[in-house]
Design an enzyme around this catalytic site. Structure first.
Site, PDB file in Angstrom:
ATOM      1  N   HIS A  66       2.716 -27.340   1.837  1.00 42.05           N
ATOM      2  CA  HIS A  66       2.128 -25.795   1.031  1.00 42.05           C
ATOM      3  C   HIS A  66       1.752 -24.201   2.219  1.00 42.05           C
ATOM      4  O   HIS A  66       1.378 -24.936   3.896  1.00 42.05           O
ATOM      5  CB  HIS A  66       0.567 -25.732   1.155  1.00 42.05           C
ATOM      6  CG  HIS A  66       1.076 -27.254  -0.694  1.00 42.05           C
ATOM      7  ND1 HIS A  66       0.604 -28.643  -0.604  1.00 42.05           N
ATOM      8  CD2 HIS A  66       2.169 -27.288  -1.289  1.00 42.05           C
ATOM      9  CE1 HIS A  66       0.762 -29.519  -0.939  1.00 42.05           C
ATOM     10  NE2 HIS A  66       1.926 -28.608  -2.455  1.00 42.05           N
ATOM     11  N   LYS A  76      -5.114 -24.600   9.758  1.00 41.33           N
ATOM     12  CA  LYS A  76      -4.872 -26.544   9.082  1.00 41.33           C
ATOM     13  C   LYS A  76      -6.095 -27.163  10.277  1.00 41.33           C
ATOM     14  O   LYS A  76      -4.746 -27.160  11.110  1.00 41.33           O
ATOM     15  CB  LYS A  76      -4.820 -26.014   7.994  1.00 41.33           C
ATOM     16  CG  LYS A  76      -4.072 -25.926   6.992  1.00 41.33           C
ATOM     17  CD  LYS A  76      -2.926 -26.624   6.270  1.00 41.33           C
ATOM     18  CE  LYS A  76      -2.828 -26.212   4.962  1.00 41.33           C
ATOM     19  NZ  LYS A  76      -1.906 -25.889   4.161  1.00 41.33           N
ATOM     20  N   TYR A 136      -8.593 -32.390   5.534  1.00 41.97           N
ATOM     21  CA  TYR A 136      -8.342 -31.247   5.839  1.00 41.97           C
ATOM     22  C   TYR A 136      -9.717 -29.834   6.086  1.00 41.97           C
ATOM     23  O   TYR A 136     -10.372 -30.321   5.353  1.00 41.97           O
ATOM     24  CB  TYR A 136      -7.394 -30.607   4.452  1.00 41.97           C
ATOM     25  CG  TYR A 136      -6.140 -31.060   4.038  1.00 41.97           C
ATOM     26  CD1 TYR A 136      -4.682 -30.706   4.204  1.00 41.97           C
ATOM     27  CD2 TYR A 136      -5.984 -32.309   3.420  1.00 41.97           C
ATOM     28  CE1 TYR A 136      -3.551 -31.464   4.083  1.00 41.97           C
ATOM     29  CE2 TYR A 136      -5.109 -32.601   2.645  1.00 41.97           C
ATOM     30  CZ  TYR A 136      -3.947 -32.350   3.042  1.00 41.97           C
ATOM     31  OH  TYR A 136      -2.606 -33.333   2.774  1.00 41.97           O
ATOM     32  N   ASP A 172       5.073 -29.106  -6.904  1.00 45.69           N
ATOM     33  CA  ASP A 172       5.745 -29.233  -5.762  1.00 45.69           C
ATOM     34  C   ASP A 172       7.036 -29.848  -6.314  1.00 45.69           C
ATOM     35  O   ASP A 172       8.055 -28.771  -5.397  1.00 45.69           O
ATOM     36  CB  ASP A 172       5.307 -30.840  -4.341  1.00 45.69           C
ATOM     37  CG  ASP A 172       3.964 -30.040  -4.127  1.00 45.69           C
ATOM     38  OD1 ASP A 172       3.221 -29.091  -4.295  1.00 45.69           O
ATOM     39  OD2 ASP A 172       3.587 -30.780  -3.094  1.00 45.69           O
TER      40      ASP A 172
END
Length: 187
Positions: A66, A76, A136, A172
């Site tokens: 992603h 991130k 995250y 996904d």
């Protein structure tokens, strides 16, 4: 000010492993998960816009790959809170000398490391244990119109997942392979 982080370089420019430096005594320990001032030295430039927490039940499960595209491209900071994962970042930056190269790190909750992934990298992970929790920190809020994903078995990337790929989300599984004309993403 005492340093709470140590930078560990990776082979891909701007992609770093961050070793947290816990302070401990007979009671246990204290560790800083995020500090904008210190992490700016390692490339984090934006305020945290969003913090997400995932729980993955089964060993072998895969999440990713992603990222968000401009104008919502994001950095991130990935931390494993429980269990262990094989965490992958793929350089998709147009013109980068490591374009389409990937690097993986083994994140284990007890090892106190985080993965600092800059803009222009896709991210995914495979759980190496059951009951994994990840945290995250994102430099941008989620923007569905800027979402981008790549199939985890893309032949151009040749990612060598350590376990057979287990559970994945339907989303996904639907991500496409990169075509031969893909030239990367802007910065």
């Amino acid at each position: 000010m005492a340093q709470r982080f140590e930078l560990i370089e990776t082979p891909l420019r701007d992609l770093h492993l961050i070793q947290r430096l816990p302070l401990g005594d007979e009671r246990g320990y204290f560790q800083r998960l995020f500090c904008a001032e210190e992490l700016a030295l390692f490339g984090w430039r934006e305020p945290v816009q969003q913090i997400n927490h995932t729980y993955t039940k089964e060993k072998g499960s895969v999440r990713g790959l992603h990222m968000q595209l401009a104008p919502h491209a994001e950095a991130k900071l990935i931390t494993c809170l429980r269990g262990e994962v094989w965490d992958v970042a793929v350089d998709l930056r147009a013109g980068s000398p490591t374009f389409l190269h990937w690097h993986a790190v083994h994140l284990i909750a007890e090892k106190a490391c985080s993965y600092l992934i800059p803009e222009g990298f896709a991210h995914g992970f495979q759980t190496l244990s059951d009951d994994v929790e990840m945290l995250y920190c994102h430099s941008q809020a989620y923007a569905p119109d800027s979402e981008f994903g790549i199939h985890v078995q893309d032949p151009r990337l040749q990612i060598h997942w350590p376990l057979p790929i287990g559970r994945q989300s339907e989303r996904d599984q639907q991500f496409p392979f990169l075509d031969e004309h893909f030239q990367g993403v802007g910065r």
